[in-house]
Scaffold this motif. Sequence first.
Motif, PDB file in Angstrom:
ATOM      1  N   ILE A  58      45.311  50.243  26.955  1.00  0.00           N
ATOM      2  CA  ILE A  58      45.393  48.842  26.530  1.00  0.00           C
ATOM      3  C   ILE A  58      44.525  48.036  27.495  1.00  0.00           C
ATOM      4  O   ILE A  58      44.690  48.129  28.711  1.00  0.00           O
ATOM      5  N   LEU A  59      43.566  47.285  26.936  1.00  0.00           N
ATOM      6  CA  LEU A  59      42.666  46.458  27.748  1.00  0.00           C
ATOM      7  C   LEU A  59      43.124  45.006  27.660  1.00  0.00           C
ATOM      8  O   LEU A  59      43.224  44.448  26.559  1.00  0.00           O
ATOM      9  N   TRP A  60      43.390  44.399  28.795  1.00  0.00           N
ATOM     10  CA  TRP A  60      43.912  43.026  28.855  1.00  0.00           C
ATOM     11  C   TRP A  60      42.923  42.139  29.592  1.00  0.00           C
ATOM     12  O   TRP A  60      42.515  42.461  30.707  1.00  0.00           O
ATOM     13  N   HIS A  61      42.507  41.052  28.932  1.00  0.00           N
ATOM     14  CA  HIS A  61      41.691  40.059  29.638  1.00  0.00           C
ATOM     15  C   HIS A  61      42.152  38.688  29.202  1.00  0.00           C
ATOM     16  O   HIS A  61      41.817  38.212  28.114  1.00  0.00           O
ATOM     17  N   GLN A  62      42.911  38.039  30.067  1.00  0.00           N
ATOM     18  CA  GLN A  62      43.543  36.764  29.726  1.00  0.00           C
ATOM     19  C   GLN A  62      43.877  36.053  31.015  1.00  0.00           C
ATOM     20  O   GLN A  62      44.003  36.693  32.061  1.00  0.00           O
ATOM     21  N   GLY A  63      44.053  34.765  30.967  1.00  0.00           N
ATOM     22  CA  GLY A  63      44.487  34.030  32.144  1.00  0.00           C
ATOM     23  C   GLY A  63      43.830  32.672  32.316  1.00  0.00           C
ATOM     24  O   GLY A  63      44.327  31.836  33.072  1.00  0.00           O
ATOM     25  N   GLU A  64      42.736  32.423  31.606  1.00  0.00           N
ATOM     26  CA  GLU A  64      42.070  31.116  31.731  1.00  0.00           C
ATOM     27  C   GLU A  64      43.063  29.989  31.436  1.00  0.00           C
ATOM     28  O   GLU A  64      43.102  28.985  32.168  1.00  0.00           O
ATOM     29  N   SER A  65      43.846  30.169  30.377  1.00  0.00           N
ATOM     30  CA  SER A  65      44.789  29.112  29.987  1.00  0.00           C
ATOM     31  C   SER A  65      45.961  28.971  30.962  1.00  0.00           C
ATOM     32  O   SER A  65      46.764  28.051  30.832  1.00  0.00           O
ATOM     33  N   ASP A  66      46.065  29.904  31.910  1.00  0.00           N
ATOM     34  CA  ASP A  66      47.126  29.828  32.921  1.00  0.00           C
ATOM     35  C   ASP A  66      46.561  29.519  34.304  1.00  0.00           C
ATOM     36  O   ASP A  66      47.278  29.651  35.309  1.00  0.00           O
ATOM     37  N   SER A  67      45.303  29.094  34.346  1.00  0.00           N
ATOM     38  CA  SER A  67      44.634  28.858  35.634  1.00  0.00           C
ATOM     39  C   SER A  67      44.743  27.408  36.107  1.00  0.00           C
ATOM     40  O   SER A  67      43.770  26.830  36.605  1.00  0.00           O
ATOM     41  N   HIS A  68      45.913  26.830  35.931  1.00  0.00           N
ATOM     42  CA  HIS A  68      46.141  25.460  36.404  1.00  0.00           C
ATOM     43  C   HIS A  68      47.643  25.220  36.542  1.00  0.00           C
ATOM     44  O   HIS A  68      48.456  26.048  36.061  1.00  0.00           O
ATOM     45  N   SER A  69      48.003  24.126  37.203  1.00  0.00           N
ATOM     46  CA  SER A  69      49.403  23.665  37.280  1.00  0.00           C
ATOM     47  C   SER A  69      50.360  24.706  37.861  1.00  0.00           C
ATOM     48  O   SER A  69      51.513  24.803  37.439  1.00  0.00           O
ATOM     49  N   GLU A  70      49.858  25.515  38.805  1.00  0.00           N
ATOM     50  CA  GLU A  70      50.682  26.512  39.499  1.00  0.00           C
ATOM     51  C   GLU A  70      51.313  27.543  38.579  1.00  0.00           C
ATOM     52  O   GLU A  70      52.357  28.120  38.891  1.00  0.00           O
ATOM     53  N   LYS A  71      50.689  27.758  37.426  1.00  0.00           N
ATOM     54  CA  LYS A  71      51.230  28.756  36.502  1.00  0.00           C
ATOM     55  C   LYS A  71      51.120  30.171  37.082  1.00  0.00           C
ATOM     56  O   LYS A  71      51.820  31.084  36.650  1.00  0.00           O
ATOM     57  N   TYR A  72      50.223  30.345  38.045  1.00  0.00           N
ATOM     58  CA  TYR A  72      50.070  31.671  38.656  1.00  0.00           C
ATOM     59  C   TYR A  72      51.362  32.172  39.295  1.00  0.00           C
ATOM     60  O   TYR A  72      51.582  33.371  39.431  1.00  0.00           O
ATOM     61  N   LYS A  73      52.231  31.229  39.655  1.00  0.00           N
ATOM     62  CA  LYS A  73      53.482  31.619  40.325  1.00  0.00           C
ATOM     63  C   LYS A  73      54.399  32.465  39.446  1.00  0.00           C
ATOM     64  O   LYS A  73      55.185  33.258  39.944  1.00  0.00           O
ATOM     65  N   ASP A  74      54.304  32.261  38.110  1.00  0.00           N
ATOM     66  CA  ASP A  74      55.126  33.050  37.183  1.00  0.00           C
ATOM     67  C   ASP A  74      54.343  34.167  36.499  1.00  0.00           C
ATOM     68  O   ASP A  74      54.901  34.905  35.696  1.00  0.00           O
TER      69      ASP A  74
END
Lengths: 255, 255
Positions: free
Chosen positions: A92-108
Amino acid sequence: MPIYNENILMLRNGRWQMMSEPIHFDRSVAGVGPAASFAQAWCNANESEQIGLIPCAEGGSSIDEWNAEETLFCHAISEAKFAMKTSELIAILWHQGESDSHSEKYKDYYRKLDVLVNSFRKELGVTEVPFIVGGLGDYLGKSGFGRSCVEYDLINQELLRYAENNRNCYFVTGERLYSNPDGIHINAESQRRLGIRYFEAYQTKSNVNKPLDNEVEIVNLCCEKEYTIAEKRYITLEQFTLGEGSLEEVMKFFK
Amino acid sequence: MPIYNENILMLRNGRWQMMSEPIHFDRSVAGVGPAASFAQAWCNANESEQIGLIPCAEGGSSIDEWNAEETLFCHAISEAKFAMKTSELIAILWHQGESDSHSEKYKDYYRKLDVLVNSFRKELGVTEVPFIVGGLGDYLGKSGFGRSCVEYDLINQELLRYAENNRNCYFVTGERLYSNPDGIHINAESQRRLGIRYFEAYQTKSNVNKPLDNEVEIVNLCCEKEYTIAEKRYITLEQFTLGEGSLEEVMKFFK
């Protein structure tokens, strides 16, 4: 540089068709992704075997939209199950995260990714399947639609940490990838190189923390193959349908 | 003449997106089909309501490949069920038969179509849903990939007979439709007119046995609508992604 290979298939209406890019159709303007060069590199290493691609990507989606109760997840599972009637799921190839690259979403992000990886494996009955995650491009946080992705590096750290801590999970770097003029989507040339990195991680079962020294050469090799009769027929028909060449030329292949 | 309408959606990854043609993605060179002008005509008659299209077509398929045990049928059901989570199914549009237009296959076509219609309705729990069948083009049986379709008229007779004998089934004629240079696929202009005929059958709950006198005018009206802000934003972004216009121009819409 298009890739045509009769041993690379893509899922359409639950069945396999010879690949033609774009593989994805979530948006009318979907372009080249990393899957095609991944598949071509796989074919180079697995001569005369076939590989199939299951397109599930959704442009602009956040990791919350991939929650196991959400439509994107359910639809991806449904598509994969159609594919698995006639094939074995190898990665399974996963490439995602741009939409989570703000507002401290990285914490979850780590926790949400963990739920997601386990949900995919469980629903598909493939507990050991390699899950390969790709880093986000360094160009983010600067211009156009990428401007708001100011925490992309923090997402990348979570992706890497996840791969380091979890069995059969690998990370590939997004360093030295370049974007389209929209400032957010990886351009076609970089997608080709990214696909080679995904394959390197798959093949070596390890993280790819730096761009490969020879990735440009590998991409060139992938796109330079000599076409078989079946591939020539496919390309000639495709071009004819788009208005190039004559009917006589095409019909020669269908005698 | 493209059709953009924020009230016309298409199913992608189990979710609704604003329509952009081609709606179908079974083949890389899929083009315009009858669904877009059908949908636009529907919107003209149902102001400020939304309609969604569920793409399931498979190029070159025979009716046997749509048997209720086969993948195409199962996948279409799966897609429709995703759509029906958030919408009501109002019609099924069927246009198929070229691959059955030879070798006396027409003799079994009625029976196979009957099984198929009943299977669709039963599986989807919509026993009364209109099932609209389109006739095959008069240009068949002559050249290119259409040359072998010598019995297209016999298939058309079965399609009409089926509609005449079955509840909530309607037939639309394939007369005066023209093909692409491949001799088999209906060209874009004719697909637009065919979609108008499908809508006429849907709206009047009756067969359309002759081309409509004003179908060209209706198509022109469908394509000439003034764009809303949302539509202008969509088109501008699409064009930018394809390399036209400036980032500044696009970003104005995303302030």
